[in-house]
Design a protein around this motif. Structure first.
Motif: not given
Length: 451
Positions: A109-125
């Motif tokens: 979860a922290p890795a995906l939610l903090g992945y800066r190559m994507l927007t926040l909405s993309e990370r949630i998706g």
């Protein structure tokens, strides 16, 4: 004592031979090359020892790790304590995919939610998609009828999320772009390799050349097990001979024939189909549908270090993955980088000079220090048939170990292991082949066989 011939000295054949020897059979291993290890091998170039391809594996590769233990080289790999991949972009951005100490599925979860190559909405998706993936069954035949790319689009994943996350991992694991990759195999990769347990995706990198890790180590282990290894020995066909088989051979000393009670065919699918052409093996013609997918590796030796990273994935660049091979290859100076380029249909036939013009500027954009470094060597290794083409529909074509001909068994990562074309799949197939042969031989001798 029954005699078993194993055709092919790659990881599947090595595993099958060792397991058959362990069961008390007389084993002859035939390998057309002058070495063992199959597609995983090394060669010398100046002061460097070069692997034809960069091979990494995951903690969940339990069968392959067991083989390394059997070969006595388990200490020659370095395993991450926790999954960690630096991700770079040609525009200078960087992010990090890594797990924490939480149990699955919270570990990512922290890795995906903090992945800066994507927007926040993309990370949630992406998080929602990962949870949906975790509920899928990789053995569901319906999943093999669709591609990973189509499934992700149906889930509402954006093109950027597909490119910057799912393809980043899937192309390396399946040697196929998302639209060309079986969703069933992708599910195996993401569930078993990433999502099901917290530590399954921890990455291991061999710390010695592959020729040493697989080839010479396997030679010692097979000799210790009493296996008769015949190198530079090509099987020309496999034919029935009474209750057993005859295998015509072409050796450096001339043609000959070997006889066996059972044969394990542990070669790529194209060669396997040709070897069993004289036998009533159902589906052998269909194996050609598996086709092949290429990988190229671009090798660059600089006169000085250009990065402190030992491994990185790259976005928005011709470069896919970069590995620092300096110490492993024995480079006496500078820094030696290997670029692993999967699904390399576009570049497999491109001239080395043209690849140099493409990849050196790309590396300079990723690693600014490369702009001041001199290139001491640049070369390319090509694997036109690195894996079978792991496309939708391949599950129906991949054969089981048993062929329908008693005593004739198949092995290889291309067979129906449930795994993609990986070292794990190859070793699993070899173990299954040995078990099938042992059951057939015991049945022929009238020995009671229990499940």
């Amino acid at each position: 004592m029954s005699r078993v011939i194993v055709v092919g000295g790659g990881l599947a054949g090595i595993t099958a031979a060792l397991h058959c020897a362990d069961r008390g059979h007389e084993v002859v291993l035939l390998e057309a090359r002058s070495r063992l290890g199959g597609a995983t091998y090394s060669f010398a170039r100046g002061d460097l020892m070069i692997d034809t391809g960069q091979h990494v594996f995951l903690r969940c590769y339990t069968a392959y790790r067991g083989l390394l233990q059997r070969l006595g080289v388990a200490g020659s790999i370095r395993m991450q304590s926790r999954f960690r991949i630096p991700v770079l972009s040609a525009d200078g951005r960087a992010s990090l995919l890594r797990r924490n100490g939480f149990p699955a599925p919270a570990h990512l979860a922290p890795a995906l939610l903090g992945y800066r190559m994507l927007t926040l909405s993309e990370r949630i998706g992406v998080m929602r998609t990962a949870l949906a993936l975790r509920r899928l069954d990789p053995d569901d035949p319906e999943l093999d009828r669709v591609s990973l790319g189509q499934w992700l689009r149906d889930r509402g994943e954006s093109p950027r999320a597909v490119e910057a996350l799912w393809a980043l991992l899937a192309v390396a694991a399946l040697n196929a772009d998302p639209d060309e990759a079986s969703m069933a195999l992708a599910t195996r990769v993401f569930r078993t390799g990433v999502l099901d347990t917290a530590d399954s995706a921890d990455i291991a990198i061999p710390q010695v050349p592959l020729g040493q890790l697989h080839g010479s180590a396997a030679h010692r282990a097979l000799a210790a097990a009493g296996v008769d290894m015949r190198l530079r020995c090509r099987a020309r066909a496999i034919r029935r001979c009474g209750a057993g088989f005859q295998v015509p051979l072409r050796e450096s000393t001339g043609d000959s024939v070997r006889f066996a009670d059972a044969v394990i065919v542990a070669v790529p699918h194209q060669a396997a189909a040709a070897l069993v052409a004289d036998l009533p093996v159902a589906g052998a013609r269909a194996w050609q549908q598996l086709s092949a997918a290429p990988i190229i590796n671009v090798h660059v030796l600089y006169d000085r270090p250009v990065t402190h990273l030992d491994m990185a994935a790259v976005l928005d660049s011709p470069v896919q993955w970069v590995f620092d091979r300096t110490a492993i290859a024995g480079a006496p100076r500078g820094q030696y980088l290997a670029l692993s380029q999967s699904a390399a249909h576009e570049h497999i036939h491109t001239r080395t000079e043209d690849l140099r013009e493409l990849f050196l500027p790309a590396l300079q954009r990723i690693f600014p220090r490369a702009r001041q470094a001199a290139v001491l060597d640049f070369f390319v290794t090509r694997e036109p048939r690195a894996t079978f083409r792991q496309a939708p529909g391949t599950a129906a074509v991949r054969p089981p170990a048993r062929t329908g001909v008693p005593g004739l068994v198949l092995a290889g990562a291309w067979t129906a292991t449930g795994w993609p074309d990986t070292t794990e799949g190859a070793v699993v197939s070899g173990a299954r082949a040995a078990e099938a042969v042992d059951l057939d031989l015991r049945s022929q001798r009238g020995v009671e066989v229990t499940a």
